[in-house]
Design an enzyme around this catalytic site. Sequence first.
Site, PDB file in Angstrom:
ATOM      1  CG  ASP A   8      -1.764   1.229   1.372  1.00  0.00           C
ATOM      2  OD1 ASP A   8      -2.338   1.644   0.344  1.00  0.00           O
ATOM      3  OD2 ASP A   8      -1.877   1.797   2.478  1.00  0.00           O
ATOM      4  CB  SER A   9       0.142   4.778  -0.570  1.00  0.00           C
ATOM      5  OG  SER A   9      -0.954   4.890   0.319  1.00  0.00           O
ATOM      6  CE1 TYR A  40       2.656   5.628  -3.307  1.00  0.00           C
ATOM      7  CE2 TYR A  40       1.337   3.815  -4.165  1.00  0.00           C
ATOM      8  CZ  TYR A  40       2.539   4.296  -3.707  1.00  0.00           C
ATOM      9  OH  TYR A  40       3.624   3.460  -3.657  1.00  0.00           O
ATOM     10  N   GLY A  41      -2.997   9.149  -3.520  1.00  0.00           N
ATOM     11  CA  GLY A  41      -4.248   9.627  -4.096  1.00  0.00           C
ATOM     12  C   GLY A  41      -4.280  11.081  -4.522  1.00  0.00           C
ATOM     13  CB  CYS A  72      -3.190   0.583  -2.401  1.00  0.00           C
ATOM     14  SG  CYS A  72      -3.245   2.316  -2.860  1.00  0.00           S
ATOM     15  CG  ASN A  73      -9.503   0.883  -2.888  1.00  0.00           C
ATOM     16  OD1 ASN A  73     -10.419   0.196  -3.296  1.00  0.00           O
ATOM     17  ND2 ASN A  73      -9.143   0.873  -1.618  1.00  0.00           N
ATOM     18  CB  THR A  74      -4.817   5.034  -5.156  1.00  0.00           C
ATOM     19  OG1 THR A  74      -5.710   5.516  -4.136  1.00  0.00           O
ATOM     20  CG2 THR A  74      -4.432   6.171  -6.058  1.00  0.00           C
ATOM     21  CD  GLU A 151       0.229   6.632   5.951  1.00  0.00           C
ATOM     22  OE1 GLU A 151       1.384   6.581   6.364  1.00  0.00           O
ATOM     23  OE2 GLU A 151      -0.361   5.644   5.471  1.00  0.00           O
ATOM     24  CB  CYS A 182      -9.338   4.859   0.570  1.00  0.00           C
ATOM     25  SG  CYS A 182      -7.680   5.216   1.233  1.00  0.00           S
ATOM     26  CB  THR A 183      -6.699  -0.152   1.961  1.00  0.00           C
ATOM     27  OG1 THR A 183      -5.548   0.613   1.570  1.00  0.00           O
ATOM     28  CG2 THR A 183      -7.154  -1.013   0.798  1.00  0.00           C
ATOM     29  CG  HIS A 184      -4.930   4.925   4.403  1.00  0.00           C
ATOM     30  ND1 HIS A 184      -4.386   4.443   3.240  1.00  0.00           N
ATOM     31  CD2 HIS A 184      -3.883   5.407   5.127  1.00  0.00           C
ATOM     32  CE1 HIS A 184      -3.064   4.635   3.265  1.00  0.00           C
ATOM     33  NE2 HIS A 184      -2.739   5.220   4.386  1.00  0.00           N
TER      34      HIS A 184
END
Length: 257
Positions: A8-9, A40-41, A72-74, A151, A182-184
């Site tokens: 992931d980012s 990233y997004g 990560c979706n992005t 984050e 979004c995985t966050h």
Amino acid sequence: MRTIGVFDSGVGGVSVLKEVLREFPYDNIIYFGDSLHAPYGDREIDEIRSLCLKVSDFLVNEKKVDALVIACNTATGAAMDIMQERYSIPVVGVVENGSNEGIKITKNKMVGVIATPATIKMDIYKKSIEKKDTSIKVYSIKCPLFVGMIEKGWEDNYESNNLIQSYLNQFPEEIDTLILGCTHYPLIQKYIMRYFKGQVVDPAKETAKSLKKLIGEGKYFKTPYLKFYVSGDCKKFKKVAQEFLGQEIQEIEKIIL
Ligand code: DGL
């Protein structure tokens, strides 16, 4: 013994990692969090793609993983097709799995998606859902401030609650299903659920299951390892990740690709 790469980012992919750990208790797992380059997004798609390929090349070519999970979706939107062509190992992403779940769950066929600006720009959830069911209406809202706040370590206060509300207020009231695109976001799911009373979809579970369908369960051989590589602040990463995973992170190394 097999090794599964998850990336992931940043720290958000631990929402997927948690499910991967559940489905694959006998496999080694390497997690890469590119937190130096998060979010990233907010970046251009070409830039996201080249960041993703650096990470996936590291995992596939240097670490020799046997399967890759784009947590990560992005990154899934920007680079999954290329990765599937580039490598001979199975590569799974989160978007199709999240879409399938949303399609299954909605009753009134009004689905909301919250995601990063890049994911919304690529319109991947809408495309993926409408490919399977054109009668479903997909409403997408970008939430540019969430990833940075997660984050850092989410603070549950007046401002953050207001922010959640201000994003969710942009949806028509009727939506009965909300996809966390979004995985966050699963890391703050309990706060989001204060303001959304329908069904919430986290694509993580289905993603891990879809990999299991592809590669089957691992065989017990010896105790597997779980190793983290992080390009940014390891201490911050560790704190947020441990809290969500509910387990201590033993092996973590800083690496800039
Ligand atoms: N967690 C990532 C996703 O699912 C992206 C977060 C970011 O913008 O870096 O889209």
